[in-house]
Design a protein around this motif. Structure first.
Motif, PDB file in Angstrom:
ATOM      1  N   VAL A 136       2.197  -3.929   3.943  1.00  0.00           N
ATOM      2  CA  VAL A 136       0.882  -3.936   4.579  1.00  0.00           C
ATOM      3  C   VAL A 136      -0.159  -3.637   3.506  1.00  0.00           C
ATOM      4  O   VAL A 136      -0.062  -2.621   2.811  1.00  0.00           O
ATOM      5  CB  VAL A 136       0.775  -2.893   5.715  1.00  0.00           C
ATOM      6  CG1 VAL A 136      -0.572  -3.019   6.426  1.00  0.00           C
ATOM      7  CG2 VAL A 136       1.917  -3.057   6.714  1.00  0.00           C
ATOM      8  N   LEU A 137      -1.116  -4.537   3.364  1.00  0.00           N
ATOM      9  CA  LEU A 137      -2.180  -4.385   2.362  1.00  0.00           C
ATOM     10  C   LEU A 137      -3.505  -4.108   3.054  1.00  0.00           C
ATOM     11  O   LEU A 137      -3.805  -4.707   4.093  1.00  0.00           O
ATOM     12  CB  LEU A 137      -2.348  -5.674   1.553  1.00  0.00           C
ATOM     13  CG  LEU A 137      -1.148  -6.226   0.805  1.00  0.00           C
ATOM     14  CD1 LEU A 137      -1.393  -7.670   0.439  1.00  0.00           C
ATOM     15  CD2 LEU A 137      -0.905  -5.424  -0.460  1.00  0.00           C
ATOM     16  N   ALA A 138      -4.298  -3.235   2.464  1.00  0.00           N
ATOM     17  CA  ALA A 138      -5.639  -2.972   2.999  1.00  0.00           C
ATOM     18  C   ALA A 138      -6.604  -2.824   1.826  1.00  0.00           C
ATOM     19  O   ALA A 138      -6.381  -2.013   0.927  1.00  0.00           O
ATOM     20  CB  ALA A 138      -5.648  -1.712   3.851  1.00  0.00           C
ATOM     21  N   LYS A 139      -7.672  -3.621   1.844  1.00  0.00           N
ATOM     22  CA  LYS A 139      -8.680  -3.564   0.780  1.00  0.00           C
ATOM     23  C   LYS A 139     -10.020  -3.158   1.380  1.00  0.00           C
ATOM     24  O   LYS A 139     -10.574  -3.869   2.208  1.00  0.00           O
ATOM     25  CB  LYS A 139      -8.832  -4.928   0.100  1.00  0.00           C
ATOM     26  CG  LYS A 139      -9.928  -4.934  -0.978  1.00  0.00           C
ATOM     27  CD  LYS A 139     -10.172  -6.330  -1.524  1.00  0.00           C
ATOM     28  CE  LYS A 139     -11.315  -6.323  -2.549  1.00  0.00           C
ATOM     29  NZ  LYS A 139     -12.622  -6.090  -1.934  1.00  0.00           N
ATOM     30  N   PRO A 140     -10.554  -2.010   0.965  1.00  0.00           N
ATOM     31  CA  PRO A 140     -11.883  -1.610   1.445  1.00  0.00           C
ATOM     32  C   PRO A 140     -12.966  -2.490   0.824  1.00  0.00           C
ATOM     33  O   PRO A 140     -12.736  -3.136  -0.206  1.00  0.00           O
ATOM     34  CB  PRO A 140     -12.000  -0.156   0.960  1.00  0.00           C
ATOM     35  CG  PRO A 140     -11.105  -0.082  -0.233  1.00  0.00           C
ATOM     36  CD  PRO A 140      -9.976  -1.030   0.033  1.00  0.00           C
ATOM     37  N   THR A 141     -14.123  -2.500   1.431  1.00  0.00           N
ATOM     38  CA  THR A 141     -15.216  -3.362   0.962  1.00  0.00           C
ATOM     39  C   THR A 141     -15.991  -2.681  -0.160  1.00  0.00           C
ATOM     40  O   THR A 141     -17.198  -2.428  -0.058  1.00  0.00           O
ATOM     41  CB  THR A 141     -16.169  -3.708   2.125  1.00  0.00           C
ATOM     42  OG1 THR A 141     -16.591  -2.473   2.740  1.00  0.00           O
ATOM     43  CG2 THR A 141     -15.505  -4.587   3.151  1.00  0.00           C
ATOM     44  N   ILE A 142     -15.284  -2.357  -1.225  1.00  0.00           N
ATOM     45  CA  ILE A 142     -15.911  -1.777  -2.418  1.00  0.00           C
ATOM     46  C   ILE A 142     -15.344  -2.467  -3.647  1.00  0.00           C
ATOM     47  O   ILE A 142     -14.280  -3.085  -3.581  1.00  0.00           O
ATOM     48  CB  ILE A 142     -15.660  -0.252  -2.535  1.00  0.00           C
ATOM     49  CG1 ILE A 142     -14.149   0.045  -2.563  1.00  0.00           C
ATOM     50  CG2 ILE A 142     -16.349   0.511  -1.409  1.00  0.00           C
ATOM     51  CD1 ILE A 142     -13.794   1.479  -2.865  1.00  0.00           C
ATOM     52  N   GLY A 143     -16.063  -2.389  -4.735  1.00  0.00           N
ATOM     53  CA  GLY A 143     -15.559  -2.889  -6.003  1.00  0.00           C
ATOM     54  C   GLY A 143     -15.193  -1.716  -6.892  1.00  0.00           C
ATOM     55  O   GLY A 143     -15.883  -0.696  -6.901  1.00  0.00           O
ATOM     56  N   VAL A 144     -14.106  -1.856  -7.627  1.00  0.00           N
ATOM     57  CA  VAL A 144     -13.663  -0.808  -8.542  1.00  0.00           C
ATOM     58  C   VAL A 144     -13.633  -1.380  -9.952  1.00  0.00           C
ATOM     59  O   VAL A 144     -13.034  -2.437 -10.185  1.00  0.00           O
ATOM     60  CB  VAL A 144     -12.266  -0.284  -8.148  1.00  0.00           C
ATOM     61  CG1 VAL A 144     -11.712   0.636  -9.224  1.00  0.00           C
ATOM     62  CG2 VAL A 144     -12.332   0.457  -6.815  1.00  0.00           C
ATOM     63  N   SER A 145     -14.269  -0.710 -10.877  1.00  0.00           N
ATOM     64  CA  SER A 145     -14.273  -1.125 -12.277  1.00  0.00           C
ATOM     65  C   SER A 145     -13.030  -0.571 -12.977  1.00  0.00           C
ATOM     66  O   SER A 145     -12.881   0.644 -13.105  1.00  0.00           O
ATOM     67  CB  SER A 145     -15.535  -0.618 -12.981  1.00  0.00           C
ATOM     68  OG  SER A 145     -15.397  -0.697 -14.381  1.00  0.00           O
ATOM     69  N   GLY A 175      -2.556  -1.426  -8.936  1.00  0.00           N
ATOM     70  CA  GLY A 175      -3.413  -1.535 -10.107  1.00  0.00           C
ATOM     71  C   GLY A 175      -4.416  -0.401 -10.169  1.00  0.00           C
ATOM     72  O   GLY A 175      -4.098   0.758  -9.890  1.00  0.00           O
ATOM     73  N   SER A 176      -5.661  -0.738 -10.510  1.00  0.00           N
ATOM     74  CA  SER A 176      -6.737   0.257 -10.523  1.00  0.00           C
ATOM     75  C   SER A 176      -7.458   0.311  -9.191  1.00  0.00           C
ATOM     76  O   SER A 176      -8.455   1.007  -9.043  1.00  0.00           O
ATOM     77  CB  SER A 176      -7.727  -0.064 -11.650  1.00  0.00           C
ATOM     78  OG  SER A 176      -8.275  -1.352 -11.480  1.00  0.00           O
ATOM     79  N   GLY A 177      -6.939  -0.409  -8.192  1.00  0.00           N
ATOM     80  CA  GLY A 177      -7.508  -0.418  -6.853  1.00  0.00           C
ATOM     81  C   GLY A 177      -8.509  -1.551  -6.689  1.00  0.00           C
ATOM     82  O   GLY A 177      -8.692  -2.374  -7.565  1.00  0.00           O
ATOM     83  N   PRO A 178      -9.152  -1.573  -5.508  1.00  0.00           N
ATOM     84  CA  PRO A 178      -9.080  -0.572  -4.448  1.00  0.00           C
ATOM     85  C   PRO A 178      -8.007  -0.814  -3.392  1.00  0.00           C
ATOM     86  O   PRO A 178      -7.895  -0.046  -2.451  1.00  0.00           O
ATOM     87  CB  PRO A 178     -10.465  -0.687  -3.803  1.00  0.00           C
ATOM     88  CG  PRO A 178     -10.799  -2.141  -3.912  1.00  0.00           C
ATOM     89  CD  PRO A 178     -10.220  -2.578  -5.247  1.00  0.00           C
ATOM     90  N   THR A 179      -7.209  -1.885  -3.510  1.00  0.00           N
ATOM     91  CA  THR A 179      -6.227  -2.189  -2.474  1.00  0.00           C
ATOM     92  C   THR A 179      -5.106  -1.152  -2.446  1.00  0.00           C
ATOM     93  O   THR A 179      -4.588  -0.752  -3.488  1.00  0.00           O
ATOM     94  CB  THR A 179      -5.625  -3.582  -2.687  1.00  0.00           C
ATOM     95  OG1 THR A 179      -6.679  -4.548  -2.642  1.00  0.00           O
ATOM     96  CG2 THR A 179      -4.608  -3.921  -1.614  1.00  0.00           C
ATOM     97  N   VAL A 180      -4.744  -0.736  -1.242  1.00  0.00           N
ATOM     98  CA  VAL A 180      -3.617   0.170  -1.016  1.00  0.00           C
ATOM     99  C   VAL A 180      -2.564  -0.602  -0.230  1.00  0.00           C
ATOM    100  O   VAL A 180      -2.888  -1.407   0.647  1.00  0.00           O
ATOM    101  CB  VAL A 180      -4.058   1.421  -0.226  1.00  0.00           C
ATOM    102  CG1 VAL A 180      -2.881   2.352   0.025  1.00  0.00           C
ATOM    103  CG2 VAL A 180      -5.176   2.160  -0.974  1.00  0.00           C
TER     104      VAL A 180
END
Length: 289
Positions: free
Chosen positions: A167-176, A247-252
């Protein structure tokens, strides 16, 4: 003639950073695998000597910023190919998500053009070429489960993980990614057990794999982006057997064996996260779709 190539997303089952190198890159050690969430790449020969990128996704650049474009150009420049190609990218992997979508697209272009132009390059040769433009591209060329070392370009294939749901969930943010590495303090982190993860894969042991997941970048991203920690906590409360940032996110992502539990986690996330997916673990080298 059209040539189709599948570009699966990747997740990190284990991600460790060992030290900062003299060239200012970090020495990393990662166990990565593929999941059944993929972009589709369609390659069409052109009469003119140029590269055209097309996609219905507005966030996909159509110029040198696109890794798929750069992969095609590098192949042409390196081997003095005076042929053109149109690359259509059907984007299914979330953009800037820590799932190597762009890198997988580039790897698919290398594999596809190698076939379309009858170049006869080995997987190792394509992976070495891809390493010149992106750290994850070498792994994505292999399109399997592997240990990646160095900057990600040194690849050792591993057995596929136990079959399970992801199950993947990606918040609506960008991560550098650069910002995450900048804030990483290696003297104050818990390093994942890479050897333990490799043992779990060799034994095809799902429970051991769940115990050995780890990402040294996770604590940094969680401290900077509370939305990521909220998703992780929600997955754990909903019964996930393992939860980790990719990775470095943001997906969990979470790992579960039962389909019913996977959809319970999915439903628990839909209230506050728009991009949620339930997919299968892959991990074996993918044939042409």
């Amino acid at each position: 003639m059209h040539l189709l190539e599948k570009a699966p997303a990747k997740i990190n089952l284990s991600l460790d950073v060992l030290y900062k190198r003299p060239d200012n890159f970090h020495e990393i050690e990662m166990v990565m695998t593929t999941i059944d969430l993929a972009d589709r790449i369609e390659l069409t020969p052109l009469a003119s000597d140029r590269i055209i990128i097309e996609s219905e996704n507005q966030f996909v650049p159509n110029d040198e910023r696109n890794l798929a474009y750069r992969a095609a150009k590098l192949l042409k420049d390196t081997y003095r190919i005076d042929k053109g190609v149109k690359i259509f990218i059907e984007k299914n992997i979330p953009v800037a998500a820590g799932l190597a979508g762009g890198s997988s697209d580039a790897a698919a272009v290398l594999r596809g053009l190698n076939r379309m132009w009858s170049m006869g390059l080995s997987t190792r040769e394509m992976a070495d070429l891809g390493a010149k433009i992106g750290s994850d591209i070498s792994f994505c060329v292999y399109n399997t489960t592997a240990l990646a070392k160095g900057r990600g370009e040194r690849i050792k294939e591993l057995p596929a993980p136990p079959s399970c749901w992801v199950v993947l969930a990606k918040p609506t943010i960008g991560v550098s990614t650069q910002s995450i590495y900048k804030n990483l303090k290696l003297d104050n982190v818990t390093h994942p057990d890479t050897k333990g993860m490799m043992e779990a894969l060799r034994k095809n042991d799902f429970e051991l794999m769940c115990r050995k997941v780890g990402n040294v970048l996770e604590s940094v991203t969680l401290s900077l982006y509370p939305e990521v920690e909220q998703i992780k906590n929600q997955m754990e409360q909903a019964g996930a057997e393992a939860v980790l940032m990719s990775g470095s996110g943001p997906t969990v992502f979470s790992l579960v064996q039962q389909e019913s539990r996977a959809y319970r986690i999915y439903n628990s996330l839909r209230g506050f996260c728009e991009e949620v997916y339930v997919v299968r673990m892959l991990g074996y080298r993918q044939p042409l779709d």
